[in-house]
Structures are given as structure tokens and as C-alpha cells.
Scaffold this motif. Structure first.
Motif, PDB file in Angstrom:
ATOM      1  N   SER A 171      -5.234  38.406 -18.670  1.00  0.00           N
ATOM      2  CA  SER A 171      -5.161  38.565 -17.221  1.00  0.00           C
ATOM      3  C   SER A 171      -4.876  37.219 -16.578  1.00  0.00           C
ATOM      4  N   GLY A 172      -4.549  37.268 -15.292  1.00  0.00           N
ATOM      5  CA  GLY A 172      -4.327  36.017 -14.598  1.00  0.00           C
ATOM      6  C   GLY A 172      -3.938  36.230 -13.150  1.00  0.00           C
ATOM      7  N   THR A 173      -3.822  35.139 -12.447  1.00  0.00           N
ATOM      8  CA  THR A 173      -3.534  35.121 -11.019  1.00  0.00           C
ATOM      9  C   THR A 173      -2.031  35.129 -10.760  1.00  0.00           C
ATOM     10  N   ILE A 174      -1.619  35.952  -9.817  1.00  0.00           N
ATOM     11  CA  ILE A 174      -0.224  35.941  -9.395  1.00  0.00           C
ATOM     12  C   ILE A 174       0.023  34.642  -8.635  1.00  0.00           C
ATOM     13  N   GLU A 175       1.039  33.906  -9.044  1.00  0.00           N
ATOM     14  CA  GLU A 175       1.391  32.671  -8.359  1.00  0.00           C
ATOM     15  C   GLU A 175       2.339  32.978  -7.214  1.00  0.00           C
ATOM     16  N   TYR A 176       2.294  32.151  -6.192  1.00  0.00           N
ATOM     17  CA  TYR A 176       3.151  32.331  -5.026  1.00  0.00           C
ATOM     18  C   TYR A 176       4.603  32.433  -5.478  1.00  0.00           C
ATOM     19  N   GLY A 177       5.302  33.489  -5.024  1.00  0.00           N
ATOM     20  CA  GLY A 177       6.705  33.694  -5.363  1.00  0.00           C
ATOM     21  C   GLY A 177       6.944  34.549  -6.595  1.00  0.00           C
ATOM     22  N   GLU A 178       5.896  34.894  -7.334  1.00  0.00           N
ATOM     23  CA  GLU A 178       6.025  35.728  -8.528  1.00  0.00           C
ATOM     24  C   GLU A 178       5.805  37.191  -8.203  1.00  0.00           C
TER      25      GLU A 178
END
Length: 167
Positions: free
Chosen positions: A49-56
Motif C-alpha cells: 500500500s502507499g500514498t497517492i502522490e500529487y499528480g498521480e
């Protein structure tokens, strides 16, 4: 904008944030699920799992997280559901409420490797015999996967009961 969340945290400290992330399920030919022993929750297991990065996009995030945490190239096969009501306090004191699409992925290439800062170990587990996962969100996702329940929105109205709705 890879440091987007770090920049926000410098302004708000440990205050609660609504965060967008992804959770992925990868199975091997025997139907076992890949789990990650996490370094941020020392010794505890979870799904990739992980965090959506800005622009993704969420799918791009899922592919990136698998590469970073497992060294595997994957592609998103389908959306299994969305989990949107977990509030988590991290060991450093940060608080976040997570909204996460859950994806089934398949491996395209690569050799499983846990040599990264986020992973202590990687192992395929029989889903019914998996260790207790590090948070309620991951436990619910795995339970629904085991029950073959897909296309669901998982939410808790008052944090005391889970509701499941077919799309």
C-alpha cells in the motif's frame, strides 16, 4: 511534488489529515497473497500500500508502490473495492484518515526483493493463515478478498459497524 505530504506536515504538524492511498493484492500461482512486513510499524504485516502522490492516478501509484516496496513490475487488473474510513495514528504522531481504492494486480516481471527502507520482509501467505495485519483497513480488505466479495464500498457510519454495499 514528491514531498507534498512532508510539506503539508511542516505546516500542520501531526494534526489529522484526509489522505488518499492505494492497497494492492498480488497472488502467486498457489493463490497465496503477498504481504509486507513493514518498517514503519516494526514487525507488523500488511498488504502492499502507499500514498497517492500529487499528480498521480491511483493505478500509477499502485504500480509505483509495488516497484518501490517489492521490486516487482505489476499492472492493475481491476478495482476490487474502496475502503474509506480508517483513522490511523503513526508511531511519529501523525494522524490520517485514509480513502483507498483496492486493486488486484498481476506480476509482469522482476524478482521479489525486500531491500528498501519501507520493508523488513516479503512473503506469500495462504490468505486464511495470514498473520494479523497492522490495521483494520488491511484486515477488512483481506477478509473481503478471502470471501470473494468485490465491487464493494466499505464504510463505517459511527466506527462501530461496517456496512457493505454492492456496486
Amino acid at each position: 511534488m514528491a514531498d507534498y505530504i512532508k510539506d503539508i506536515r511542516t505546516k500542520v504538524g501531526h494534526a489529522p489529515l484526509i489522505m488518499a492511498g492505494v492497497i494492492g493484492i498480488l497472488t502467486d500461482q498457489a493463490g497465496r497473497v503477498l504481504l509486507q512486513q513493514r518498517s514503519d510499524f516494526t514487525g507488523e504485516w500488511g498488504l502492499i500500500s502507499g500514498t497517492i502522490e500529487y499528480g498521480e492516478t491511483p493505478a500509477q501509484t499502485m504500480v509505483r508502490e509495488f516497484k518501490e516496496e517489492t521490486n516487482l513490475e505489476v499492472e492493475v487488473v481491476r478495482l476490487l473495492g474502496v475502503n474509506g474510513n480508517l483513522t490511523l495514528t503513526y508511531p511519529n504522531g501523525d494522524v490520517a484518515q485514509w480513502l483507498c481504492p483496492v486493486f488486484l494486480v498481476k506480476q509482469l516481471s522482476g524478482v521479489l526483493n525486500s531491500d528498501n527502507s519501507e520493508t523488513e520482509a516479503l512473503k506469500f501467505w495462504n490468505p486464511a493463515a495470514a498473520p494479523d495485519l497492522f490495521n483494520q483497513q488491511h484486515r477488512e480488505v483481506l477478509a473481503h478478498f478471502i470471501a470473494n466479495e468485490t465491487g464493494i464500498l466499505i464504510e463505517s457510519i459511527d466506527h462501530s459497524a461496517w456496512q457493505f454495499r454492492q456496486w
